[in-house]
Design an enzyme around this catalytic site. Structure first.
Site, PDB file in Angstrom:
ATOM      1  N   PHE A  41       0.810  -1.225   0.000  1.00 52.55           N
ATOM      2  CA  PHE A  41       0.000   0.000   0.000  1.00 52.55           C
ATOM      3  C   PHE A  41       0.841   1.271   0.000  1.00 52.55           C
ATOM      4  O   PHE A  41       0.345   2.338  -0.317  1.00 52.55           O
ATOM      5  CB  PHE A  41      -0.968  -0.007   1.191  1.00 52.55           C
ATOM      6  CG  PHE A  41      -0.414   0.590   2.459  1.00 52.55           C
ATOM      7  CD1 PHE A  41       0.419  -0.133   3.291  1.00 52.55           C
ATOM      8  CD2 PHE A  41      -0.738   1.887   2.824  1.00 52.55           C
ATOM      9  CE1 PHE A  41       0.928   0.419   4.460  1.00 52.55           C
ATOM     10  CE2 PHE A  41      -0.238   2.453   3.987  1.00 52.55           C
ATOM     11  CZ  PHE A  41       0.606   1.716   4.806  1.00 52.55           C
ATOM     12  N   LYS A  42       2.116   1.145   0.337  1.00 44.97           N
ATOM     13  CA  LYS A  42       2.969   2.326   0.356  1.00 44.97           C
ATOM     14  C   LYS A  42       2.993   3.036  -0.998  1.00 44.97           C
ATOM     15  O   LYS A  42       3.225   4.237  -1.070  1.00 44.97           O
ATOM     16  CB  LYS A  42       4.403   1.943   0.731  1.00 44.97           C
ATOM     17  CG  LYS A  42       4.583   1.247   2.069  1.00 44.97           C
ATOM     18  CD  LYS A  42       4.306   2.159   3.242  1.00 44.97           C
ATOM     19  CE  LYS A  42       4.878   1.648   4.553  1.00 44.97           C
ATOM     20  NZ  LYS A  42       4.269   0.417   5.064  1.00 44.97           N
ATOM     21  N   ASP A  43       2.787   2.285  -2.082  1.00 45.47           N
ATOM     22  CA  ASP A  43       2.802   2.886  -3.419  1.00 45.47           C
ATOM     23  C   ASP A  43       1.758   3.992  -3.561  1.00 45.47           C
ATOM     24  O   ASP A  43       1.952   4.928  -4.330  1.00 45.47           O
ATOM     25  CB  ASP A  43       2.514   1.822  -4.485  1.00 45.47           C
ATOM     26  CG  ASP A  43       3.671   0.842  -4.667  1.00 45.47           C
ATOM     27  OD1 ASP A  43       4.822   1.246  -4.459  1.00 45.47           O
ATOM     28  OD2 ASP A  43       3.406  -0.331  -5.013  1.00 45.47           O
ATOM     29  N   LEU A  70       3.489   6.934  -2.087  1.00 46.33           N
ATOM     30  CA  LEU A  70       4.845   7.239  -2.547  1.00 46.33           C
ATOM     31  C   LEU A  70       4.950   7.459  -4.046  1.00 46.33           C
ATOM     32  O   LEU A  70       5.848   8.155  -4.515  1.00 46.33           O
ATOM     33  CB  LEU A  70       5.813   6.171  -2.056  1.00 46.33           C
ATOM     34  CG  LEU A  70       6.084   6.339  -0.555  1.00 46.33           C
ATOM     35  CD1 LEU A  70       6.756   5.115   0.025  1.00 46.33           C
ATOM     36  CD2 LEU A  70       6.927   7.585  -0.284  1.00 46.33           C
TER      37      LEU A  70
END
Ligand SMILES: *Cc1c(COP(=O)(O)O)cnc(C)c1O
Length: 463
Positions: A111-113, A116
């Protein structure tokens, strides 16, 4: 829109300066001076928007004209066109009362995408607009690093250095970071754990002269732009349920939690006016936040390695943002609590304050066995494979979802990233081609000891 620090010594800066500052110059975290309120009418208007359209509306509230709307739209479109699913964050029904929000369809399968990809494009935009260099420095428990590197690799005007704890990230996470061969990327593998990496970064950023001389910028979830990007899918999930006729009234969210960034985004969405019911905070054995919610004591315990390494965190870097609201936006009180934490290693709340915490959150810590059992059971019963982080959230959701309630469990990673755990329960999965391909690529990384000076020396060479 003005941004201020939770410790009261930074005020009156705009969105772009807040993004560039990352951690507040006074050591606090930056928050909007006033949280924008979204009326019921606006919620109704937003209900049919696509994910990028919704993101644009929400970001526009917080950037408040500082980035022209056409530019902001381009940034949003560029950030989410790299996702493999047309809905960006699709919602899957598992059973009555439980849906999983798949947040892992971006380039690095976590989920960091979502935040980011946006932050990488935003930095590139700012660097271009201001004609200035950007040097990104970050620590990762695995997913942030891969995602941040993917967000800026090969981009002009930007260099990125990521610290990860040596041997304490999953194989796929390590490969995603270290197989990138762009010259603007440096991976430092630190002897220590994630908290060591995070401490080094915090201390290097606290050296304001060093930070300014080298144009250091943060990508950790202390950056407000990341929190902002993560509010979008709470709204989007709510609307998807409403559109399908399932989610009248309020919706609970269960959030696998480490640094408290993701769940703080949910808290912010609720403060903006989204009808969120319970915010369920799920941890693994590293359960400082669970103990805080249930007992009122915030005190790091013993570090545990678990099947959900991205949550193997003791000191949650975003927690101070919540403390700020818990203390009625009183920066003096927050400063006193954080100073007490620095001296005694503990923050304690009780009485009415603890009751408020327990109105804001429910919390459960999900241990390794329970995590694996949940993966096995959901796979057997519903043919759906959870990654170990998501499994913590699903197990916690089961504990707190009352009859007739609906809980959305955030699926924070694709199971292929954490095959070490999946293998233990004899489930064989097929890796997506993008992940399979990593195993044949050479790795680029440097091993350093866990001291500020060793890291600083490598940075000076790299910049
Ligand atoms: C980062 C991460 C988390 C924890 O999110 P926080 O915002 O740090 O609380 C949970 N699951 C996965 C897969 C992650 O990468």
């Amino acid at each position: 829109m003005e941004y201020i620090s939770t410790r009261g010594k930074v005020a009156g800066i705009g969105f772009i300066d807040a993004v560039l500052m990352g951690l507040g110059d006074d050591g606090g975290l930056l928050v909007p001076k006033h949280i924008p309120h979204v009326s019921d009418d606006t919620l109704a208007q937003w209900q049919k928007l696509s994910y990028p359209e919704l993101a644009l509306e929400i970001f526009a509230l917080y950037t408040d004209g500082e980035i022209p709307r056409e530019d902001l739209k381009q940034l949003v479109d560029d950030s989410y066109k790299t996702f493999r699913d047309k809905d960006v964050t699709p919602l899957r029904r598992i059973k009555d009362g439980l849906h999983v929000l798949e947040l892992f369809h971006g380039p690095t399968f976590a989920f960091k995408d979502i935040a980011l990809q946006f932050l990488g494009n935003l930095y590139s935009y700012i660097s271009h607009e201001k004609n200035s260099i950007i040097h990104i420095l970050g620590a990762t428990s695995g997913d942030t690093g891969a995602s941040a590197i993917e967000g800026v690799r090969g981009k002009k005007g930007i260099k990125i250095c990521i610290l990860h704890p040596n041997g304490k990230v999953s194989k796929v996470q390590e490969l995603q970071m270290t197989t990138v061969d762009d010259a603007n990327v440096l991976n430092l593998s630190v002897e220590g754990n994630f908290d060591d990496c995070q401490r080094i970064i915090k201390e290097l950023f606290a050296d304001v002269a060093f930070k300014q001389e080298y144009h250091l910028r943060a990508i950790n979830s202390i950056n407000f732009a990341r929190i902002l990007a993560q509010t979008v899918y709470y709204f989007y999930a709510y609307f998807q349920l409403a559109n399908s006729g399932t989610g009248a009234g309020t919706v609970n969210f269960s959030v696998p939690t480490g640094n408290f960034g993701d769940i703080f985004a949910g808290f912010l969405a609720k403060k903006m006016g989204l009808p969120v019911g319970k915010l369920i905070l799920a941890t693994n054995e590293n359960n400082i936040l669970e103990r805080f919610v249930n007992e009122g004591v915030y005190q790091p315990g013993e570090f545990h390695m678990t099947y959900s390494p991205s949550m193997d965190i003791q000191v949650a870097s975003n927690f101070e943002r919540y403390l700020y609201y818990l203390q009625g936006e009183d920066a003096t009180a927050v400063s006193a609590l954080m100073e007490g934490f620095r001296q005694k290693g503990r923050i304690t709340v009780s009485g009415e304050t603890l009751e408020q915490v327990q109105r804001d959150f429910a919390a459960a810590s999900v241990e390794n066995d329970d995590c694996l059992a949940t993966i096995g059971q959901v796979h057997d019963d519903f043919g759906y494979l959870l990654d170990p982080h998501t499994a913590c959230g699903v197990a916690a959701a089961d504990r707190f979802t009352a009859k007739s309630e609906v809980t959305v469990a955030l699926a924070t990673a694709h199971p292929a990233k954490f095959n070490e755990a999946i293998e233990l329960i004899q489930i064989e999965q097929t890796f997506p081609a993008q992940i399979q391909a990593l195993f044949d690529k050479p790795q680029h990384q440097k091993l350093v000891d866990g001291s500020n000076s060793a890291v600083k020396a490598e940075l000076l060479k790299f910049f």
